[in-house]
Scaffold this active site. Structure first.
Site, short mmCIF file in Angstrom:
data_model
loop_
_atom_site.label_atom_id
_atom_site.label_comp_id
_atom_site.label_asym_id
_atom_site.label_seq_id
_atom_site.Cartn_x
_atom_site.Cartn_y
_atom_site.Cartn_z
N SER A 1 0.83 -1.20 0.00
CA SER A 1 0.00 0.00 0.00
C SER A 1 0.87 1.26 0.00
CB SER A 1 -0.95 -0.04 1.20
OG SER A 1 -1.95 0.95 1.11
N ASP B 1 -9.15 -4.33 -6.00
CA ASP B 1 -8.65 -3.34 -5.05
C ASP B 1 -9.52 -2.09 -5.13
OD1 ASP B 1 -7.19 -1.52 -3.52
OD2 ASP B 1 -5.25 -2.33 -4.18
N HIS C 1 -7.27 -5.20 -1.85
CA HIS C 1 -6.10 -4.40 -1.49
C HIS C 1 -5.26 -5.09 -0.41
CE1 HIS C 1 -3.77 -0.73 -0.96
NE2 HIS C 1 -4.02 -0.76 0.34
#
Length: 290
Positions: A161, A207, A239
């Site tokens: 991320s 995601d 995600h």
């Protein structure tokens, strides 16, 4: 000297010459791949939850370091093969190293020293996380208890991320790195045309935090066309796919790190030609790799 003795002597000389010729390719191969570590890989070996090396861990407190928030070093216990390449891995926004801890033993058991780190703040942005990844590598190679096990010229970065966005930042800032793997990365910067580090971008099809159309795909496409690079999209994944053990992430991360940190061409077979699997919704690459 009799005829039979002469023929016998010639046979011995010929056999010795043949043995020398037969041995030379092995010697040449070893010289061509000085960073090669571990046995020849198979699909089963890189998909396994543990590789050929036994590992141990040591904890690094935040109070003992500068520039990042401490972390956990996982390393092969044997030194018989010499030094190893090393990888620093950063977590995502609001997350701690526990969210990526599974990668430590998984990668280290394949022949790497792995540093899963905490960041200075759980809210640090990608540029800061990139700086922290580099600070962690500097500590790892110069001050850590594992420094004697590491080849400081063979280093890589990974992150999830915002840590993935930080991975791209670190690769941009330190072109001497050997490999970068952003995992479902997030970053407001979309142009990475100056990156010189071989980069594998791993996105997730479903995601909704860092959608591949706004993040992973443009990141990959902006990397130089001449760069060794690849884009892997995890089919049906969210995600948060990198936050738990994932065979596809592990398999391709191991292959990428081995190929570019260890310069181990035995792993190129898993990257080129373009791999196909039900766990992959899309794959782009620049095969063959230099």
């Amino acid at each position: 000297m009799s005829l039979s003795a002469t023929l016998s002597r010639r046979a011995v000389v010929a056999a010795a010459a043949l043995a020398l010729v037969s041995a030379s390719p092995v010697t040449a191969q070893a010289a061509d791949n000085p960073y090669e570590r571990g046995p020849a890989p198979t699909t089963a070996s890189i998909e396994a939850t543990r590789g050929p090396y036994a590992v141990a861990q040591t904890t690094v407190s935040a109070a003992s370091v500068r520039g990042f928030g401490g972390g956990t070093i996982t390393y092969p216990t044997s030194t018989a093969d010499g030094t190893f390449g090393a990888v620093a891995i950063a977590p995502g926004y609001t997350a701690s190293q526990s969210s990526i801890s599974w990668l430590g033993p998984r990668l280290a058991s394949q022949g790497f020293v792995v540093f899963t780190i905490d960041t200075l703040s759980r809210y640090d942005q990608p540029a800061s996380r990139g700086d922290q990844l580099l600070a962690a590598l500097d500590y790892l190679t110069t001050s850590s208890s594992a420094r004697s096990r590491i080849d400081a010229t063979r280093l890589g970065v990974m992150g999830h991320s915002m840590g993935g966005g930080g991975t791209l930042e670190a690769a941009k800032d330190r072109p001497s790195l050997q490999a970068a793997i952003p995992l479902t990365p997030w970053n407001t910067t979309k142009n990475w045309s100056t990156v010189q580090v071989p980069t594998l971008v791993i996105g997730a099809q479903n995601d909704t935090v860092a959608s591949v159309t706004q993040h992973s795909e443009p990141f990959y496409e902006s990397l130089p066309a001449t760069l060794d690079k690849a884009y892997l999209e995890l089919a049906g994944a969210s995600h948060y796919a990198p936050n738990s053990p994932n065979t596809t992430i592990a398999k391709f991360s191991i292959s990428w790190l081995k190929r570019f940190i260890d310069n181990d061409t035995r792993y190129e077979q898993f990257l080129c030609p373009t791999p196909r699997a039900t766990t992959i919704s899309e794959y782009r690459d620049t095969c063959s790799y230099s």
